[in-house]
Write a protein that holds these residues in place. Structure first.
Motif, PDB file in Angstrom:
ATOM      1  N   SER A 131       1.177  -1.292  -0.064  1.00 30.21           N
ATOM      2  CA  SER A 131      -0.343   0.046   0.048  1.00 30.21           C
ATOM      3  C   SER A 131       1.056   1.178  -0.070  1.00 30.21           C
ATOM      4  O   SER A 131       2.170   1.506   0.126  1.00 30.21           O
ATOM      5  N   LYS A 132       0.447   2.246   0.003  1.00 27.73           N
ATOM      6  CA  LYS A 132       0.551   3.789  -0.226  1.00 27.73           C
ATOM      7  C   LYS A 132       1.531   4.472   1.008  1.00 27.73           C
ATOM      8  O   LYS A 132       1.097   3.404   2.046  1.00 27.73           O
ATOM      9  N   MET A 133       2.357   4.831   1.294  1.00 22.29           N
ATOM     10  CA  MET A 133       2.725   5.699   2.580  1.00 22.29           C
ATOM     11  C   MET A 133       1.580   6.228   3.365  1.00 22.29           C
ATOM     12  O   MET A 133       2.266   6.053   4.836  1.00 22.29           O
ATOM     13  N   PHE A 134       0.391   7.377   3.103  1.00 21.39           N
ATOM     14  CA  PHE A 134       0.327   7.280   3.997  1.00 21.39           C
ATOM     15  C   PHE A 134      -1.326   6.749   4.089  1.00 21.39           C
ATOM     16  O   PHE A 134      -2.450   7.507   4.706  1.00 21.39           O
ATOM     17  N   CYS A 135      -1.746   5.628   2.920  1.00 23.86           N
ATOM     18  CA  CYS A 135      -2.894   5.449   3.027  1.00 23.86           C
ATOM     19  C   CYS A 135      -3.024   3.936   2.388  1.00 23.86           C
ATOM     20  O   CYS A 135      -1.963   3.512   2.719  1.00 23.86           O
ATOM     21  N   SER A 136      -4.212   3.144   2.293  1.00 24.77           N
ATOM     22  CA  SER A 136      -3.905   1.739   2.378  1.00 24.77           C
ATOM     23  C   SER A 136      -4.678   1.961   0.420  1.00 24.77           C
ATOM     24  O   SER A 136      -4.685   0.400   0.302  1.00 24.77           O
ATOM     25  N   VAL A 157      -6.748   6.072  -5.594  1.00 23.63           N
ATOM     26  CA  VAL A 157      -6.666   7.149  -4.791  1.00 23.63           C
ATOM     27  C   VAL A 157      -7.420   6.530  -4.001  1.00 23.63           C
ATOM     28  O   VAL A 157      -9.381   5.949  -4.485  1.00 23.63           O
ATOM     29  N   CYS A 158      -7.758   7.011  -2.801  1.00 20.12           N
ATOM     30  CA  CYS A 158      -9.121   7.558  -1.604  1.00 20.12           C
ATOM     31  C   CYS A 158      -8.836   8.940  -1.466  1.00 20.12           C
ATOM     32  O   CYS A 158      -7.928  10.192  -1.597  1.00 20.12           O
ATOM     33  N   PRO A 159      -9.547   9.546  -0.188  1.00 23.84           N
ATOM     34  CA  PRO A 159      -9.329  11.075   0.004  1.00 23.84           C
ATOM     35  C   PRO A 159      -7.813  11.261   0.533  1.00 23.84           C
ATOM     36  O   PRO A 159      -7.829  12.380   0.724  1.00 23.84           O
TER      37      PRO A 159
HETATM   38 ZN   LIG Z   1      -5.488   6.704  -1.098  1.00 25.70          ZN
END
Ligand SMILES: [Zn+2]
Length: 495
Positions: free
Chosen positions: A23-28, A42-44
């Motif tokens: 997953s990305k650095m600060f989100c899933s 993408v996510c918020p």
């Molecule tokens: Zn995200």
């Protein structure tokens, strides 16, 4: 400045590496985005929506600690994330979460060998973590106007930055440093290291000084280099551009320049930024980062064998010369292939050393050549290591000659078959049977009296001609060693 003979380049490299996390650095969101439809990962959080909160990816910390340990850095128990503020359309939040004054790791070094057996330690200032930006795609519409599209899939992908000290003194040293770093990352398995896809990016800082002078208080930053070759060429270009300005006593602007493949040179992009331009401040949405010593120890105990250690082992265990050992271990794929092809066997030391040398030569020579021709990596090789090993066994047993082996090897490459099957299908086995060869030798001696006479007169190279005839007669299938012995004893038997 009158003479430039004593000028020396001062080069430091900054390398950005995308980490291989799920997953990305600060989100899933999924970190791997190559080939994905734009704006699907993408996510918020990675879209930079107000009110969202980042969460630190533990795996990214682990991979960074691994890398830092491999680069002889010290790991900071206490570190923190900071906001680096700058306005750009690829930066969703208007700031990048990065690390400023308390990076997760500090002060290490990487060894390069500009000359054989002389290791130069190039300082590593720090290895820190940040997040990647979105990607801009520039287009031109039908009226000729330009516009840009934003793909946010890359936004928030874990990005590790490895900042090197300005210890490099030539474009060649920079190339050695970069390839070595790339190899280490490959061994650690922390990144794909794909330069074309942007998983491994390099910026260079370069200035000149007179030998013995302190570090210059200015530097030119070069960006946009998408290959090792581009880094080398850009640095060579900058060294000569800056040298000629120095010679003319003209000032060298502290600026950011971009490498242009079309021009084969660097072009001015903008004035260089300073840290204060970014108004760094601590990221208020993330707690300080505490890294436990025990955890670091457990990561250290799991570090794989690194390139230098593997090269040294190849030299001691397989008795390979430095050149072959260095070349084989410069890629983990090649090193693994080699060891699989050698396998575990009960060879004597001399046999093992011979087999290692032959195996290395086939990999570095014929196999690399075929792989390059088809733009394939060694992991994609249609020839499996055990088949190369089988081919070499057949040669050792005298069943095929070197020439036949080369022919069979090419066949193996095109249809991935076992060598023994190809030999069977083509009727290619070597004639080592003395009796069968003996009668052919007798015929050849009888029909080449001139060569026989020459040999008797002391022209020993006549033997080569007769062996050649024998090879022709057997379509190259005679065992050369047996053929030589038979021809020689047949000649010596003639009174
Ligand atoms: Zn995200």
């Amino acid at each position: 400045m009158t003479s430039t003979a004593k000028l020396e380049p001062v080069i430091g490299l900054e390398v950005h590496v995308q980490l291989l996390t799920n997953s990305k650095m600060f989100c899933s969101c999924k970190a791997a985005y190559t080939g994905a439809e734009p704006n699907t990962h993408v996510c918020p959080v990675c879209l930079g929506m107000p009110g969202t909160l980042p969460v630190i990816n533990e795996k990214a910390i682990e991979l960074t600690v691994m890398t830092a340990l491999a680069l002889n850095c010290t790991i900071a128990t206490n570190s923190k994330f900071d906001r680096k503020n700058y306005p750009y359309p690829d930066l969703m939040k208007g700031y990048q979460i990065s690390q400023f004054d308390l990076p997760i790791t500090n002060k290490g070094w990487l060894g390069i060998e500009p000359e054989n057996n002389v290791t130069r330690k190039i300082g590593i200032t720090r290895v820190h973590l940040e997040e990647d930006t979105a990607r801009l795609i520039h287009r031109i519409d039908v009226t000729g106007d330009t516009y840009s599209l934003v793909d946010i899939n890359r936004s928030g992908v874990p990005l590790m930055e490895i900042v090197g000290e300005p210890d490099l003194q030539s474009a060649e040293e920079a190339r050695l440093y970069l390839t070595k770093l790339h190899t280490i990352l490959q061994y650690l398995g922390v990144s794909t290291g794909n330069m074309d896809e942007g998983s491994f990016r390099c910026d260079a800082n370069i200035s000149l000084r007179e030998k013995g002078d302190p570090l210059p208080n200015w530097k030119v930053e070069v960006k946009n280099m998408n290959s090792f070759r581009a880094v080398f060429r850009a640095l060579e270009f900058e060294i000569s551009r800056q040298t000629s300005l120095f010679e003319k006593n003209e000032p060298i602007a502290q600026e950011t320049r971009g490498w242009s493949e079309e021009i084969g040179g660097t072009v001015s992009q903008r004035a260089k930024e300073y840290a204060h331009d970014y108004r760094y401040f601590p990221e208020p949405d993330l707690p300080p980062l505490f890294v436990e010593k025990e955890w670091v120890k457990s990561i250290e105990s799991k570090l794989p064998e690194l390139p230098d250690a593997r090269r040294d082992r190849f030299m001691s265990e397989y008795m390979l010369p430095t050149y072959e050992a260095s070349l084989l271990t410069s890629s983990i794929g090649m090193a693994n292939y080699f060891e699989e092809a050698i396998g575990s066997s009960d060879l004597t030391n001399t046999q093992l050393s011979d087999r290692a040398k032959t195996t290395a030569n086939w990999i570095i020579g014929d196999l690399t050549h075929l792989l390059n021709n088809s733009s394939s990596t060694i992991e994609e090789s249609p020839i499996k290591p055990k088949y190369l090993s089988e081919l070499l066994d057949l040669m050792d047993e005298g069943k095929i000659s070197v020439r036949m082996a080369k022919e069979i090897f090419e066949e193996m490459y095109s249809d991935s078959k076992k060598p023994s099957l190809i030999i069977e299908a083509k009727g290619l086995s070597q004639i080592s049977d003395g009796e069968k060869l003996q009668s052919i030798v007798a015929d050849i001696i009888a029909s080449n009296s001139k060569a026989v006479e020459d040999y008797k007169k002391g022209k020993s190279n006549a033997i080569g001609f007769l062996v050649g005839q024998l090879m022709k007669e057997t379509k190259g299938q005679a065992n050369p060693k047996t053929a030589n012995q038979l021809v020689k004893s047949a000649l010596d038997a003639i009174k």
